[in-house]
Every structure is written in C-alpha cells, then in structure tokens.
Design an enzyme around this catalytic site. Structure first.
Site, PDB file in Angstrom:
ATOM      1  N   ALA A  39     -26.307  28.467  18.087  1.00 28.97           N
ATOM      2  CA  ALA A  39     -27.348  28.626  16.803  1.00 28.97           C
ATOM      3  C   ALA A  39     -28.500  27.620  17.359  1.00 28.97           C
ATOM      4  O   ALA A  39     -28.165  26.789  18.077  1.00 28.97           O
ATOM      5  CB  ALA A  39     -26.931  28.162  15.423  1.00 28.97           C
TER       6      ALA A  39
ATOM      7  N   HIS B  23      -6.126  -2.575  26.598  1.00 30.13           N
ATOM      8  CA  HIS B  23      -6.987  -1.439  25.873  1.00 30.13           C
ATOM      9  C   HIS B  23      -7.703  -0.750  27.149  1.00 30.13           C
ATOM     10  O   HIS B  23      -7.753  -1.139  28.229  1.00 30.13           O
ATOM     11  CB  HIS B  23      -8.219  -2.339  25.349  1.00 30.13           C
ATOM     12  CG  HIS B  23      -7.749  -2.844  23.801  1.00 30.13           C
ATOM     13  ND1 HIS B  23      -8.410  -3.710  23.374  1.00 30.13           N
ATOM     14  CD2 HIS B  23      -6.929  -2.238  23.052  1.00 30.13           C
ATOM     15  CE1 HIS B  23      -7.741  -4.207  22.100  1.00 30.13           C
ATOM     16  NE2 HIS B  23      -6.771  -3.201  21.876  1.00 30.13           N
TER      17      HIS B  23
ATOM     18  N   HIS C 244      -1.945 -16.478   9.492  1.00 33.27           N
ATOM     19  CA  HIS C 244      -0.684 -15.856   9.196  1.00 33.27           C
ATOM     20  C   HIS C 244       0.250 -16.628  10.352  1.00 33.27           C
ATOM     21  O   HIS C 244       1.439 -16.162  10.537  1.00 33.27           O
ATOM     22  CB  HIS C 244      -0.548 -14.642   9.283  1.00 33.27           C
ATOM     23  CG  HIS C 244      -0.948 -13.742  10.510  1.00 33.27           C
ATOM     24  ND1 HIS C 244      -2.285 -13.586  10.882  1.00 33.27           N
ATOM     25  CD2 HIS C 244      -0.486 -13.171  11.412  1.00 33.27           C
ATOM     26  CE1 HIS C 244      -2.506 -12.915  11.903  1.00 33.27           C
ATOM     27  NE2 HIS C 244      -1.339 -12.711  12.366  1.00 33.27           N
TER      28      HIS C 244
ATOM     29  N   HIS D  25      -0.847   2.419  18.281  1.00 33.04           N
ATOM     30  CA  HIS D  25      -1.705   1.577  19.161  1.00 33.04           C
ATOM     31  C   HIS D  25      -1.163   0.373  19.468  1.00 33.04           C
ATOM     32  O   HIS D  25      -1.020  -0.324  20.307  1.00 33.04           O
ATOM     33  CB  HIS D  25      -3.024   1.467  18.612  1.00 33.04           C
ATOM     34  CG  HIS D  25      -4.043   0.565  19.517  1.00 33.04           C
ATOM     35  ND1 HIS D  25      -5.081   1.085  20.270  1.00 33.04           N
ATOM     36  CD2 HIS D  25      -4.231  -0.745  19.601  1.00 33.04           C
ATOM     37  CE1 HIS D  25      -5.659   0.069  20.714  1.00 33.04           C
ATOM     38  NE2 HIS D  25      -5.013  -1.115  20.267  1.00 33.04           N
ATOM     39  N   GLU D  26      -0.731  -0.437  18.416  1.00 30.11           N
ATOM     40  CA  GLU D  26      -0.275  -1.966  18.677  1.00 30.11           C
ATOM     41  C   GLU D  26       1.051  -1.963  19.678  1.00 30.11           C
ATOM     42  O   GLU D  26       1.270  -2.861  20.225  1.00 30.11           O
ATOM     43  CB  GLU D  26      -0.014  -2.626  17.203  1.00 30.11           C
ATOM     44  CG  GLU D  26      -1.273  -2.745  16.475  1.00 30.11           C
ATOM     45  CD  GLU D  26      -2.313  -3.287  17.162  1.00 30.11           C
ATOM     46  OE1 GLU D  26      -3.477  -3.115  16.932  1.00 30.11           O
ATOM     47  OE2 GLU D  26      -2.086  -4.141  18.159  1.00 30.11           O
TER      48      GLU D  26
ATOM     49  N   GLU E 240      -6.207  -4.969   4.778  1.00 25.08           N
ATOM     50  CA  GLU E 240      -6.580  -3.475   5.076  1.00 25.08           C
ATOM     51  C   GLU E 240      -5.733  -2.517   4.037  1.00 25.08           C
ATOM     52  O   GLU E 240      -4.692  -2.997   3.546  1.00 25.08           O
ATOM     53  CB  GLU E 240      -6.273  -2.985   6.382  1.00 25.08           C
ATOM     54  CG  GLU E 240      -6.614  -4.114   7.586  1.00 25.08           C
ATOM     55  CD  GLU E 240      -8.109  -4.200   7.510  1.00 25.08           C
ATOM     56  OE1 GLU E 240      -8.671  -5.279   8.213  1.00 25.08           O
ATOM     57  OE2 GLU E 240      -9.124  -3.424   6.601  1.00 25.08           O
TER      58      GLU E 240
ATOM     59  N   GLY F 204      -9.718 -10.668   6.928  1.00 25.66           N
ATOM     60  CA  GLY F 204     -10.134  -9.632   5.618  1.00 25.66           C
ATOM     61  C   GLY F 204     -10.190  -8.395   5.888  1.00 25.66           C
ATOM     62  O   GLY F 204     -10.128  -7.971   7.062  1.00 25.66           O
TER      63      GLY F 204
ATOM     64  N   MET G 285      -5.152   3.870  23.406  1.00 24.54           N
ATOM     65  CA  MET G 285      -5.283   2.527  23.596  1.00 24.54           C
ATOM     66  C   MET G 285      -6.702   2.126  23.319  1.00 24.54           C
ATOM     67  O   MET G 285      -6.964   1.134  24.071  1.00 24.54           O
ATOM     68  CB  MET G 285      -4.410   2.084  24.909  1.00 24.54           C
ATOM     69  CG  MET G 285      -3.213   2.421  24.721  1.00 24.54           C
ATOM     70  SD  MET G 285      -2.387   1.479  23.123  1.00 24.54           S
ATOM     71  CE  MET G 285      -2.518  -0.439  23.361  1.00 24.54           C
TER      72      MET G 285
ATOM     73  N   GLY H 152       6.205 -12.637  22.039  1.00 26.68           N
ATOM     74  CA  GLY H 152       6.079 -11.512  22.762  1.00 26.68           C
ATOM     75  C   GLY H 152       6.675 -10.099  22.203  1.00 26.68           C
ATOM     76  O   GLY H 152       7.666 -10.032  21.665  1.00 26.68           O
TER      77      GLY H 152
ATOM     78  N   HIS I 198       0.424  -2.181  23.106  1.00 22.77           N
ATOM     79  CA  HIS I 198       0.318  -3.359  23.527  1.00 22.77           C
ATOM     80  C   HIS I 198       1.754  -4.139  23.714  1.00 22.77           C
ATOM     81  O   HIS I 198       2.143  -4.659  24.572  1.00 22.77           O
ATOM     82  CB  HIS I 198      -0.467  -4.413  22.494  1.00 22.77           C
ATOM     83  CG  HIS I 198      -1.957  -4.004  22.524  1.00 22.77           C
ATOM     84  ND1 HIS I 198      -2.757  -3.647  23.675  1.00 22.77           N
ATOM     85  CD2 HIS I 198      -2.707  -3.687  21.540  1.00 22.77           C
ATOM     86  CE1 HIS I 198      -3.893  -3.438  23.297  1.00 22.77           C
ATOM     87  NE2 HIS I 198      -3.975  -3.141  22.218  1.00 22.77           N
TER      88      HIS I 198
ATOM     89  N   ASP J  79       0.892  -1.024  -0.044  1.00 27.08           N
ATOM     90  CA  ASP J  79       0.024   0.063  -0.078  1.00 27.08           C
ATOM     91  C   ASP J  79       0.850   1.310  -0.050  1.00 27.08           C
ATOM     92  O   ASP J  79       0.437   2.308  -0.358  1.00 27.08           O
ATOM     93  CB  ASP J  79      -0.803   0.001   1.228  1.00 27.08           C
ATOM     94  CG  ASP J  79      -1.813  -1.172   1.366  1.00 27.08           C
ATOM     95  OD1 ASP J  79      -1.810  -1.791   0.341  1.00 27.08           O
ATOM     96  OD2 ASP J  79      -2.415  -1.510   2.248  1.00 27.08           O
TER      97      ASP J  79
ATOM     98  N   ASP K  22       0.146 -17.552  13.560  1.00 25.82           N
ATOM     99  CA  ASP K  22       0.192 -17.314  15.065  1.00 25.82           C
ATOM    100  C   ASP K  22      -1.196 -17.642  15.874  1.00 25.82           C
ATOM    101  O   ASP K  22      -1.271 -17.643  17.086  1.00 25.82           O
ATOM    102  CB  ASP K  22       0.371 -15.800  15.561  1.00 25.82           C
ATOM    103  CG  ASP K  22      -0.663 -14.840  14.865  1.00 25.82           C
ATOM    104  OD1 ASP K  22      -0.723 -13.512  15.086  1.00 25.82           O
ATOM    105  OD2 ASP K  22      -1.711 -15.498  14.608  1.00 25.82           O
TER     106      ASP K  22
END
Lengths: 376, 83
Positions: free
Chosen positions: A290, A130, A69, A120-121, A102, A77, A138, A93, A124, A25, A71
């Site tokens: 308004a 989260h 993939h 964000h990732e 995506e 999708g 997060m 880890g 983690h 991408d 793990d």
C-alpha cells in the site's frame, strides 16, 4: 552470541535447580511451570538435564527479591533491571534472582512474562553472556513474544551448543516435529532480501521483515533493527503491507483481513479493523502493499499484480479498479510485495527488486535492490 | 588550554543520571569523573560508543534520543560486557 571469559560452563550435564521462594504475582503452580519450561528451552537443544530439589543447595538457586537482596547487586524498583543471574561456578554461580518489584505474568503480554525472563537468565546461569542479535533470547532488552509459540532462535542455539554440544536425543536428520526451524535474524545487506512492508513515519522510515523492522533515520545511515513486538506487542509478525496516511497522520499496518493503526509509535485504540473498513471490497482478503500517492491524494492498495485506488476524502474506492499495475506503471515486473512513495518517487517492490518510478510521470527510472534504503 | 570532546548538555539532569548509572552498571564506567573531569568525559564517550556499538545504534559517543530510548528499556541486570 557471547560466552563468558574462558567459556565458563558447568562440568556436568546433570544440573539441579531449586525454587527458593515465590512471587505473589502468580500462583505457585504457574511459577513452577514457567521455570520448568524455561529450563527445557535449553535442555531441548543440549545434553543438559535438570532435576528439581526442594531443599538444600542446588546448582541453580532461583529466588525473588527486591532492592538490596544480599548479593551486592541491588535491584532498582519497577522496570529498569528485571532480573539477573550468575555464570556457572560454585556458590552463587548459576543462581538467578528476579526483581520482586516487577509484575510477572504468565499468559498475557502485560507486565513481564516470567517464562521469557527466566529463560534468558538461565542462559546466563548456563554460561551465555549477552548477544548483540536483537532477535536472540540473550539480547539484553526485554521483548514480549507469545510463550506458547516460543522457539529458541538460532543465535542462542549456536551459543549454548558451543559450550555443551547438541542434544544427543535428537538426530539432526529428524528435527523435532513439534518445533519449527529456529527463527533467524534478517541481514539488511543480503542482496536477496525480500521485505514484508515499508512505510514512512513522520520523516523516519520503517522497513518490516519477519519479526523485525528496521528504523531508518534521515540523519543517519545506520538503520536500527528491532523487534516489532518490542514496540507493539499486539502488532503481528510477518505483516503484509504498511503505509503512512499523511492526511490522517497515521501509519496503517496490514496482515490478512486486519488493519492496525499507529499514531507516531503509539497503537491507536479501536483497531484492528477489517480491510473493508478501508474501503476495499469484501472479496479482497489480503493486500500485498500500500502507499499514499501525494500526487493524486489517493491511497493505492496492491494485491499482487493488481491495484485499487481509494479516495480517503470521499472515503470511497475509485471506479474502474482494480487495474493491472503494469498498465499504469509501465515496466513493472512481477507482483508488488511492498510499496513506498518518498521524495517524489514511487517505489514498487517485487521480491528482491525495487522499481523506482517518478511519482508525477510514472516513468520508470531505475531497478534497484530491495535493501536500497538500508544503507548497505 | 585543553581540547577535549564535550558532550552536548542533556535535556535534564535526570537523563544524565540515567546515562551514568546505565554505563556504570552495564559497561563498567568507572566513577572517575570527579577526580579528573577531562578523563572522565573521555571515558564516558568511550563507554557510550561501546554501548551504541552493542545495540547497533549509530556510534557517535554522543548522547542522543535513540540511545537514551534504549537505555530506558526494561532489561536484564547482567552487564553487556562479558568480562
């Protein structure tokens, strides 16, 4: 914020990362930049420092994959799950995986911004779970924000510093001049809450504050706080005013000299337009509130202590305006910062006070707090 | 006779699937519905409440359009329960 059980964290502040493969991408240089910037988000507020490896095993292995993939947590999708990462530990880890189905972008609000998803990732990967704070990085749901102006929210700073402490290179007395104070999330029940705008929307109510708005449902006393840009990436934060035109079945949102229009929750194309397209004189550079007055069928535009009356049918401003608000709404105190008409009453907000007038007689009934509709 | 809270029928089996998959993925809903329907429904209600609590939605344990709207938003694949 939440950390993982046992406050799982890295035992060293010197971490390594490796970009194992790339998404088609974006140019590889854009991916490199997005990943580097995403790690710096956390380095800037902690002692953590990141070194890039180009081979072998790093603490944080970064890869793009689709479906299953390898793990045990297959991607799903397009949309849905965008990426995931693993809490600090040996082996997998700290690793971060991005769903190749995506469309990742780097500069626009279309697709999913790789910098935001990666930042964000990496939260983690460093030990944060989260957050329930909708303004936090997060928070589990993706929401676009301009990466160039991104500043790590206070909730995330508190979270990561609970694990690693602050950045020793930054002295609290002299905060980083490059970065504004960390964004915070407004508290609906703050008695001193001052809102930016308020409007009805087909029976619901929306109360705007900074980057957020509360959705208030008639059948529920639980307002839902959400980021403006999670619904409308192109609508600005910190708006000036909002109102619903019953006649046009539109919600108009104002900021500075620009006006946006919503049909339901959809942005109407052809906007933003200028304030003068709403009939206001060119001398008016912004409005503060308004409302659509169902009694007179006029739209009232407030500019602090003055207001205009606009006839949507004739598409022209009524003569004799602007007028002083307190001349028509006797008892009003201060400039009008937000306005609403709801169930036969006209509500004029000034700071943390909300004045309730009868829409028909314009008689002042009560003075309430500005968070009156937020179910506190 | 057993008395158990019953979820109102969702608009489509696809939505039902979205809900189950979401709660299994992010709120550790166990796939127990086939062994003991009543307990499964009970667990679904509990997990829905957890999810609604997390997202600041009205906590009813009952599926509604706002909850489904949140479930359909793009998001991170890490579960919301820290464990």
């Amino acid at each position: 914020y939440t950390t993982f059980p046992g406050n799982t964290k890295w035992k060293t502040n010197k971490l390594t990362y490796r970009i194992v493969n790339y998404t088609p991408d974006l140019p590889q240089s854009e991916v490199d930049r997005a990943i580097e910037n995403a790690l710096q988000v956390w380095a800037r507020v902690t002692p953590l420092r990141f070194t890039r490896l180009y081979s072998g095993t790093a603490d944080i292995m970064i890869s793009f994959g689709r479906g299953d993939h390898g793990d045990g947590y297959p991607f799903d999708g397009p949309d849905g799950t965008l990426a995931h990462a693993f809490a600090p530990s040996v082996g997998i880890g700290g690793d971060a995986h991005f769903d190749e189905d995506e469309t990742f972008t780097s500069r626009s609000s279309s697709g999913y911004n790789l910098f935001l998803v990666a930042a964000h990732e990496f939260g983690h990967a460093l030990g944060l779970s989260h957050s329930t704070d909708p303004g936090a990085l997060m928070y589990p749901v993706y929401s676009y924000t301009d990466p160039e102006r991104f500043s790590l929210p206070l909730d995330d700073i508190r979270g990561i510093q609970s694990l690693y402490g602050p950045n020793p290179d930054v002295t609290p007395e002299k905060p980083d001049p490059e970065k504004p104070t960390p964004p915070t999330t407004p508290n609906a029940c703050d008695p001193n809450l001052v809102i930016d705008g308020i409007t009805t929307l087909r029976g619901e109510m929306m109360v705007f504050k900074n980057r957020f708005f509360w959705r208030v449902y008639p059948q529920s006393n639980q307002p839902e706080l959400t980021l403006i840009k999670s619904f409308w990436p192109d609508i600005p934060d910190n708006i000036d005013a909002a109102y619903e035109s019953i006649k046009a079945d539109r919600v108009f949102i104002f900021k500075g000299e620009k006006v946006w229009a919503l049909s339901g929750y959809d942005v109407v194309s052809g906007y933003p337009k200028t304030l003068s397209s709403m009939g206001l004189p060119a001398t008016v550079k912004r409005i503060t509130a308004a409302l659509y007055d169902e009694v007179s069928g006029k739209t009232l535009f407030f500019d602090n202590k003055y207001y205009y009356s606009y006839d949507e049918t004739k598409r022209q401003m009524d003569k004799g305006y602007p007028k002083l608000v307190e001349k028509s709404f006797v008892g009003m105190q201060g400039g009008v910062t937000a306005a609403l008409q709801y169930r036969g009453f006209t509500y004029l907000f000034s700071g943390s006070n909300m004045h309730e007038f009868s829409s028909r007689s314009k008689k002042l009934h009560r003075v309430l707090r500005s968070n009156y509709f937020l179910g506190c | 006779a057993h008395c158990a809270p019953l979820l109102p029928p969702l608009s489509s089996t696809q939505d039902q699937k979205v809900v189950e998959t979401y709660l299994m993925k992010f709120y550790d809903l166990k796939n127990e519905t086939d062994s003991d329907p009543h307990r499964g429904v009970h667990q679904m209600t509990l997990k829905l409440k957890e999810m609604q609590q997390f997202f600041g939605l009205e906590v009813t344990g009952v599926m509604d359009s706002n909850t489904l709207e949140v479930m359909k938003k793009p998001r991170c694949g890490v579960p919301d329960l820290a464990e």
